[in-house]
Design a protein around this motif. Sequence first.
Motif, PDB file in Angstrom:
ATOM      1  N   TYR A 190      -9.920   8.866  -6.862  1.00  0.00           N
ATOM      2  CA  TYR A 190     -10.124   7.937  -5.756  1.00  0.00           C
ATOM      3  C   TYR A 190      -9.598   8.449  -4.411  1.00  0.00           C
ATOM      4  O   TYR A 190      -9.776   7.781  -3.395  1.00  0.00           O
ATOM      5  CB  TYR A 190      -9.428   6.600  -6.061  1.00  0.00           C
ATOM      6  N   LEU A 215      -9.863   6.807   0.023  1.00  0.00           N
ATOM      7  CA  LEU A 215      -8.777   6.024   0.599  1.00  0.00           C
ATOM      8  C   LEU A 215      -8.898   5.940   2.121  1.00  0.00           C
ATOM      9  O   LEU A 215      -9.139   6.950   2.789  1.00  0.00           O
ATOM     10  CB  LEU A 215      -7.424   6.640   0.233  1.00  0.00           C
ATOM     11  N   ASN A 252      -0.217  -3.408   2.708  1.00  0.00           N
ATOM     12  CA  ASN A 252      -1.649  -3.423   2.409  1.00  0.00           C
ATOM     13  C   ASN A 252      -2.083  -2.141   1.706  1.00  0.00           C
ATOM     14  O   ASN A 252      -2.868  -2.175   0.742  1.00  0.00           O
ATOM     15  CB  ASN A 252      -2.460  -3.622   3.692  1.00  0.00           C
ATOM     16  N   GLU A 253      -1.575  -1.005   2.181  1.00  0.00           N
ATOM     17  CA  GLU A 253      -1.944   0.269   1.577  1.00  0.00           C
ATOM     18  C   GLU A 253      -1.383   0.382   0.158  1.00  0.00           C
ATOM     19  O   GLU A 253      -2.063   0.864  -0.757  1.00  0.00           O
ATOM     20  CB  GLU A 253      -1.420   1.417   2.449  1.00  0.00           C
ATOM     21  N   HIS A 273      -3.426  -1.635  -2.173  1.00  0.00           N
ATOM     22  CA  HIS A 273      -4.693  -0.953  -2.475  1.00  0.00           C
ATOM     23  C   HIS A 273      -4.509   0.054  -3.608  1.00  0.00           C
ATOM     24  O   HIS A 273      -5.320   0.107  -4.545  1.00  0.00           O
ATOM     25  CB  HIS A 273      -5.208  -0.246  -1.214  1.00  0.00           C
ATOM     26  N   SER A 298      -4.078  -1.675  -6.938  1.00  0.00           N
ATOM     27  CA  SER A 298      -5.334  -2.192  -7.489  1.00  0.00           C
ATOM     28  C   SER A 298      -6.130  -1.093  -8.187  1.00  0.00           C
ATOM     29  O   SER A 298      -6.788  -1.339  -9.199  1.00  0.00           O
ATOM     30  CB  SER A 298      -6.181  -2.834  -6.375  1.00  0.00           C
ATOM     31  N   LEU A 299      -6.063   0.132  -7.668  1.00  0.00           N
ATOM     32  CA  LEU A 299      -6.766   1.250  -8.307  1.00  0.00           C
ATOM     33  C   LEU A 299      -6.150   1.567  -9.653  1.00  0.00           C
ATOM     34  O   LEU A 299      -6.869   1.840 -10.627  1.00  0.00           O
ATOM     35  CB  LEU A 299      -6.724   2.485  -7.391  1.00  0.00           C
TER      36      LEU A 299
END
Length: 298
Positions: A110, A114, A284-285, A288, A291-292
């Motif tokens: 991923y 990003l 926030n980062e 993220h 969540s991955l």
Amino acid sequence: MVNLEWYRTFKAIYKTGTLTGAAESLFISQPGVSLHLSSLEAYVGYKLFDRTGRKMHPTERGKVLFNAISEPLSKLEEVEKNFQKSTEKSTPTISVGMCFETFQTTLEQYVSTLPFNLIICFGEYPEMLDQLDKGILDLIITPKKGSSPNIEHEAFSSEQIILVGGNNVDIKSFQKILKSGDIEKVEDWLKEEKWYGTTGDMEHLFQFWTLNFGHKPNFRPNYIVPNLNSIIRCLKGGSGLAVIPDFLCKNEIDNKEISLVWEGNRKLENTLYFGCRKNTNHPNEIAHIKSLFRQVMK
């Protein structure tokens, strides 16, 4: 040829007096600042700073270099402002620590998607916990919880440590001995096989063996390879045994490329945690990235 970013980092350290201050002013990580400084010192051939506690004091040669590059570097930075739109301040950089195999199996696929900058760091878990507490890392993936009041741990998955083997391993013979209940014969059978291990970490093998046989293994693996993913690729050749976390080899077992030999009479399981500082600058980062991981390891 010298990298101009090394000079920019050198100037920032000189101005702020600390590696942390330089990292904050340049919007890069502290390990990145240290790397730039050590590279520049290696290039020029002498020390540029003396460290006293956390303060960085320029040496006499450091002062000479600063006087030589300060004005030209300021002019270059002014040119950059006038001719190129900089995105450094609007694009945060997140530093994440985990083991190499976890990165390859989960986050690596991923990285190119990003919407922020990413620095991946590998190391031992105590070291990563310390770097997280000091602000060098923003997030770590770990099976071990630290004791710092500044860090919060969130359980998100678990791993089971299992015994796997190549498809040429005579598993039927092993299962027959298992059914006999003679644990000494089970141990003797396993010790007759070829074993794989890694250069830096035998903890999984030690824990699995101690849990099921009451002592550490009294043998060394036949083949020592760089990491656990290397072991999995070697086992695809058909022979050998290894003790590794199940999530690293789930696909290979499902695809019958390697075999699940034994989960142990007593299962060895570890909880996996996200570790981050309670007062993070990048919620926030970090959310993220979390969540991955949940997506891959659900």
